[in-house]
Motif scaffolding. Sequence first.
Motif, short mmCIF file in Angstrom:
data_model
loop_
_atom_site.label_atom_id
_atom_site.label_comp_id
_atom_site.label_asym_id
_atom_site.label_seq_id
_atom_site.Cartn_x
_atom_site.Cartn_y
_atom_site.Cartn_z
N SER A 27 -6.89 -0.59 4.52
CA SER A 27 -6.51 -0.55 3.11
C SER A 27 -5.85 -1.86 2.67
O SER A 27 -5.82 -2.20 1.51
CB SER A 27 -5.56 0.61 2.85
OG SER A 27 -4.47 0.54 3.74
N HIS A 77 -5.54 4.10 -5.90
CA HIS A 77 -6.57 4.18 -4.85
C HIS A 77 -6.75 5.58 -4.30
O HIS A 77 -7.45 5.77 -3.32
CB HIS A 77 -6.23 3.19 -3.73
CG HIS A 77 -6.16 1.77 -4.21
ND1 HIS A 77 -5.03 1.24 -4.77
CD2 HIS A 77 -7.10 0.80 -4.27
CE1 HIS A 77 -5.28 0.00 -5.13
NE2 HIS A 77 -6.52 -0.30 -4.85
N ARG A 78 -6.09 6.55 -4.95
CA ARG A 78 -6.13 7.92 -4.44
C ARG A 78 -7.55 8.46 -4.38
O ARG A 78 -7.91 9.19 -3.46
CB ARG A 78 -5.26 8.80 -5.35
CG ARG A 78 -5.10 10.23 -4.85
CD ARG A 78 -4.07 10.96 -5.68
NE ARG A 78 -2.72 10.53 -5.38
CZ ARG A 78 -1.77 10.32 -6.29
NH1 ARG A 78 -2.04 10.44 -7.57
NH2 ARG A 78 -0.56 9.96 -5.93
N GLN A 79 -8.35 8.09 -5.35
CA GLN A 79 -9.69 8.71 -5.42
C GLN A 79 -10.71 8.06 -4.51
O GLN A 79 -11.85 8.52 -4.43
CB GLN A 79 -10.18 8.66 -6.87
CG GLN A 79 -9.42 9.67 -7.72
CD GLN A 79 -9.81 9.58 -9.17
OE1 GLN A 79 -10.71 8.85 -9.54
NE2 GLN A 79 -9.12 10.33 -10.01
N THR A 123 -11.54 7.89 2.15
CA THR A 123 -11.00 7.14 3.30
C THR A 123 -12.12 6.53 4.13
O THR A 123 -11.91 5.53 4.80
CB THR A 123 -10.14 8.05 4.21
OG1 THR A 123 -10.84 9.27 4.40
CG2 THR A 123 -8.78 8.31 3.62
N SER A 174 4.01 3.39 -5.33
CA SER A 174 3.40 4.55 -5.98
C SER A 174 2.21 4.09 -6.84
O SER A 174 1.22 4.81 -6.97
CB SER A 174 4.42 5.29 -6.83
OG SER A 174 5.02 4.41 -7.73
N VAL A 189 -0.81 3.64 -4.52
CA VAL A 189 -1.29 4.95 -4.07
C VAL A 189 -2.06 5.63 -5.21
O VAL A 189 -3.16 6.14 -5.03
CB VAL A 189 -0.11 5.81 -3.59
CG1 VAL A 189 -0.57 7.23 -3.31
CG2 VAL A 189 0.52 5.20 -2.35
N ALA A 190 -1.48 5.57 -6.42
CA ALA A 190 -2.12 6.24 -7.56
C ALA A 190 -3.48 5.63 -7.87
O ALA A 190 -4.45 6.33 -8.15
CB ALA A 190 -1.21 6.17 -8.79
N THR A 230 0.81 -1.22 0.00
CA THR A 230 0.00 0.00 0.00
C THR A 230 0.84 1.27 0.00
O THR A 230 0.29 2.36 -0.01
CB THR A 230 -0.93 0.04 1.22
OG1 THR A 230 -0.14 -0.14 2.40
CG2 THR A 230 -1.96 -1.07 1.15
#
Lengths: 385, 143
Positions: free
Chosen positions: A357, A341-343, A346, A335, A338-339, A332
């Motif tokens: 996560s 699942h950024r949208q 939370t 990069s 992260v990219a 997790t």
Amino acid sequence: MTGQNYAVAGDEGSQPPQMVRVWDGPTRLFHWLLVVSVAVAMLTGFLAPEWWMGTHLFAGYAIVLLLAFRLIWGVFGSEYARLINLARSTRYLGAYVRGLALLRPPHYVGHNPVGALMIFAFFGVFLGLVATGLMVQAGEEKQGPLAGIVGYAVGHAGKEVHEFLAFAALAMIAIHIAGVLVESWLQNVNLTRGMIDGRMPLPRGFRVPTPRAARPLAAGAVMLLITSLSSATLYGLSRMPPLGIPIMPENATYRSECGACHWSFHPSLLPKTSWEQLLAELDEHFGEDASLPADKKDEIARYLSAYSAESWDTEAANRFRLVSASDPMQITKTSYWVAKHRQIDTKIFQSAAVKSSSNCTACHKDADTGRFDDQKIEMPKVSRP
Amino acid sequence: MSNSRKIALISLLSLTNLAMVLPAAADPARDAILATLAEEAKKADPAFGGFSAERGQAFFAAKHTGGKPDTPSCTSCHSQDPTAAGETRAGKRIEPMAVSKNPSRFNKVEEVNKWFGRNCNSVLGRECTAVEKGDFITYLSAK
């Protein structure tokens, strides 16, 4: 003479022009089905979230079938559907462009030379899109008929081309629509209606052509032959096991020991060095002691090394191989993760259905296979109190 | 009533009696684990006078220091109410610790040792003593 399909502009009389049948039924049906399929493919490709991939693929297959039909109909269809007619039309490109520059383009029955060129360009771009689409699907997603032949690297390169062609297609569609509007306006004919009822006004002074008739039986036979041949080939290809998906045996020790506190992560999600480091530091495992007796640890180490990211060619394995420099033991923190699942809110990660996560299976129904297919993403319903 | 019937009836009755007298889920494996712990406790302190469920309860619920910051108590993961399910820090369900709810608790030496080893280190920063372990199991066996 057949194929003579233009007249010089400027000799319209006062009485309404005679209407002639230009686009046959199958050509019109093809045109509008293609519009729908391309629209669906564009919407799902550019805008929809990844789990619409199934619909995108469906649209892609529809486009292949439509193009195959159109090429065959281009040989056996009626006069203005024929590719030869289109090709011939492009010979008058110079005259047409000159006329257009004076805002008095010559009249055509059938496609004008620029329109005809556009049709060929559309064929090229759509075929390119379908071919690169199959490559991406095979290389990155390990799905579809080419999965046994195309590896991740080729699929990934194909994706760049696919995206470029998609933008090119978008631009061409815009030009095509603008062209139809401008031509309709300049010549005072409704070209769009022509593609609906098949009829176009016959310019005065234009000899009524003796169009070649369609040969639907021949077209049907060829279509049947080609679709069965290609289905058989595709079926044969799709029976090949996908590249870079090894057959991984189940390991009960790994499952139970590393699945006690969280989902037992698929071994392909981290490279060998990360697994080794993680196992060496189990007594300080993300704020907990997760130590194991030596025999179990060794067994797990062998299993994880044998099936680490290096042994897989899936998109996930290729991407998660590039671990974060500061947190090399966390999927997790890569990069790519992260990219991707950024949208996601939370709140969803904290919801009762997900909790963390690292709980990949809550959203990825195929996480245990390591594939992480787009179609297998199912966001849990988050109930708000 | 024939003799043999009488015998059958009496033995049936005494069996049901026995089941009622014994703790809810007696398990020879668990008894053996407790016996080993008692031996260890005696070795460490000859004055050891048996395990206590009350001490076990206090230990289970207490906030400890010395361990890892995220896990100050056994109840950080095991539910406050041992008959209810708990949850790991990663969100996975932990079955209830109370033997009445979960009869397979504390009956595999390897599991018991492994988890005492880990969790005592996480919560207390040290090994648990034999008395702490015995009290813990005694409390949850009665729960």
